[in-house]
Design an enzyme around this catalytic site. Structure first.
Site, short mmCIF file in Angstrom:
data_model
loop_
_atom_site.label_atom_id
_atom_site.label_comp_id
_atom_site.label_asym_id
_atom_site.label_seq_id
_atom_site.Cartn_x
_atom_site.Cartn_y
_atom_site.Cartn_z
N SER A 110 0.77 -1.21 0.13
CA SER A 110 0.13 -0.02 -0.06
C SER A 110 0.90 1.38 -0.12
O SER A 110 1.55 1.41 0.91
CB SER A 110 -1.01 0.07 1.30
OG SER A 110 -1.59 1.54 1.56
N HIS A 131 -0.91 -1.12 -4.26
CA HIS A 131 -2.42 -0.61 -4.02
C HIS A 131 -2.27 0.47 -3.77
O HIS A 131 -1.44 1.05 -2.87
CB HIS A 131 -2.42 -1.77 -2.49
CG HIS A 131 -3.91 -1.37 -1.87
ND1 HIS A 131 -4.89 -2.04 -2.20
CD2 HIS A 131 -4.20 -0.61 -1.13
CE1 HIS A 131 -5.90 -1.57 -1.69
NE2 HIS A 131 -5.58 -0.68 -0.64
N ASP A 187 -4.37 3.98 -2.28
CA ASP A 187 -5.55 4.43 -1.60
C ASP A 187 -6.08 5.68 -1.97
O ASP A 187 -5.23 6.52 -1.60
CB ASP A 187 -5.29 4.16 -0.24
CG ASP A 187 -4.97 2.65 0.61
OD1 ASP A 187 -5.90 2.00 0.28
OD2 ASP A 187 -3.79 2.34 0.91
N MET A 245 -8.64 8.67 -0.86
CA MET A 245 -9.74 8.89 0.07
C MET A 245 -10.06 10.33 -0.18
O MET A 245 -9.24 11.24 -0.62
CB MET A 245 -8.99 8.84 1.34
CG MET A 245 -8.19 7.50 1.67
SD MET A 245 -7.70 7.39 3.47
CE MET A 245 -6.94 5.73 3.20
N HIS A 305 -8.01 1.54 -4.80
CA HIS A 305 -9.09 1.32 -3.64
C HIS A 305 -9.63 2.69 -3.57
O HIS A 305 -9.22 3.55 -2.81
CB HIS A 305 -8.34 0.88 -2.38
CG HIS A 305 -9.19 0.56 -1.45
ND1 HIS A 305 -8.60 0.32 -0.11
CD2 HIS A 305 -10.54 0.38 -1.01
CE1 HIS A 305 -9.79 0.06 0.92
NE2 HIS A 305 -10.88 0.37 0.20
N MET A 309 -11.97 4.82 -1.59
CA MET A 309 -12.74 5.21 -0.48
C MET A 309 -13.45 6.41 -0.56
O MET A 309 -12.81 7.49 0.24
CB MET A 309 -11.84 5.11 0.90
CG MET A 309 -11.05 3.52 1.03
SD MET A 309 -9.91 3.50 2.25
CE MET A 309 -8.69 3.75 0.96
N MET A 353 -12.19 -5.53 4.49
CA MET A 353 -11.43 -4.61 5.15
C MET A 353 -11.18 -5.28 6.60
O MET A 353 -12.07 -5.56 7.20
CB MET A 353 -12.14 -3.25 5.41
CG MET A 353 -12.17 -2.19 4.28
SD MET A 353 -10.73 -1.90 3.44
CE MET A 353 -9.79 -1.35 4.58
N ASP A 358 -7.09 -6.22 3.81
CA ASP A 358 -6.54 -4.74 3.83
C ASP A 358 -6.67 -4.30 5.27
O ASP A 358 -7.76 -3.97 5.51
CB ASP A 358 -7.15 -4.06 2.94
CG ASP A 358 -6.60 -2.31 2.68
OD1 ASP A 358 -5.42 -2.38 3.40
OD2 ASP A 358 -7.07 -1.65 1.97
N GLY A 409 -3.77 -3.66 8.83
CA GLY A 409 -3.18 -4.51 9.94
C GLY A 409 -2.52 -5.97 9.84
O GLY A 409 -2.18 -6.71 10.45
#
Ligand code: DX5
Ligand code: ZN
Length: 216
Positions: free
Chosen positions: A7, A32, A34, A36, A65, A67, A136, A175, A177
């Site tokens: 990521s 990946h 992200d 947002m 991804h 979001m 998630m 995705d 942790g």
């Protein structure tokens, strides 16, 4: 068999092209990215212009991804910028069936993400339009959060649902942790694509970390 998707959220944004190129060299499977919008999630990250700018630095498929609210408004921009796989959130997509169709008609692979509290029954009638499901394992918005352990059962339930309905070829991505321990748990539960931000970008040896997350 297991694919690793570093990521970019945990990379050095002031030197993005270096980290992007390095993930190719170290044997990652996807990149990946992200996205947002400050509405669907509290944080704001990057848009299509940045995706386009980093596209020449990598041959890896871009796993974008989204979001963001109303993701259908931006799908085409991200595909044109270089996204190969586009994930929209079921919670942000009232017309999910149409949005997934749009992603595929633009030539990208289609994927849907579920927040931790969202039941997998929300997607059982669109399986034929999916290449991947993103479970998630944190609440989206930030890197470096702790894995939610109850998600292991959700991943197993998703894998069982896919097998029972004849869609065993659909990837399950996880995705949030992911580290060496949680990676092993989700692989055993049936995940096939592992996103990892902090685990890879803070590792002393990023190549070794990718290989350990993969289970080698
Ligand atoms: C969280 C993002 C993740 C995040 C994962 O909202 O979707 O992709 O970067 O970061 P780690 O692996 O550090 O939990
Ligand atoms: Zn993500």
């Amino acid at each position: 068999m297991i694919k690793i998707a570093p990521s970019l959220l945990s990379s050095d944004f002031a030197n993005l092209s270096l980290d992007v190129r390095q993930m190719d060299e170290l044997g990652a499977d996807y990149l990946h990215i992200d996205v947002m919008d400050g509405h669907f999630v509290p944080n704001i990250t990057i848009g299509p212009l940045v995706v386009k700018a980093i596209r020449p630095y990598s041959k890896l498929p871009f796993d974008v991804h989204l979001m963001i609210e109303q993701p259908e408004r931006y799908v085409e921009d991200f595909v044109q910028a270089g996204a190969n796989l586009v994930t929209v959130h079921v919670e942000a997509s009232p017309h999910l069936q149409r949005t997934l169709g749009m992603i595929r008609s633009l030539g990208a692979r289609a994927s849907v993400a579920l927040n931790p509290h969202t039941p997998i029954s929300m997607i059982e009638h669109v399986l034929d339009q999916l290449d991947m499901i993103l479970i998630m394992t944190v609440n989206p918005g930030f890197g470096g959060q702790s894995f939610i352990h109850s998600m292991v059962q959700k991943i197993a339930d998703t894998r069982n649902m896919l097998a029972a309905r004849g869609f065993g070829e659909i990837d399950i991505e996880v995705d949030g942790g992911i580290n060496r321990e949680t990676a092993e748990q989700v692989r055993k539960a049936g995940a096939t694509v592992l996103v990892a931000g902090n685990a890879i970008f803070t590792a002393d040896d990023r190549k070794e970390e990718i290989s350990l997350l993969r289970g080698n």
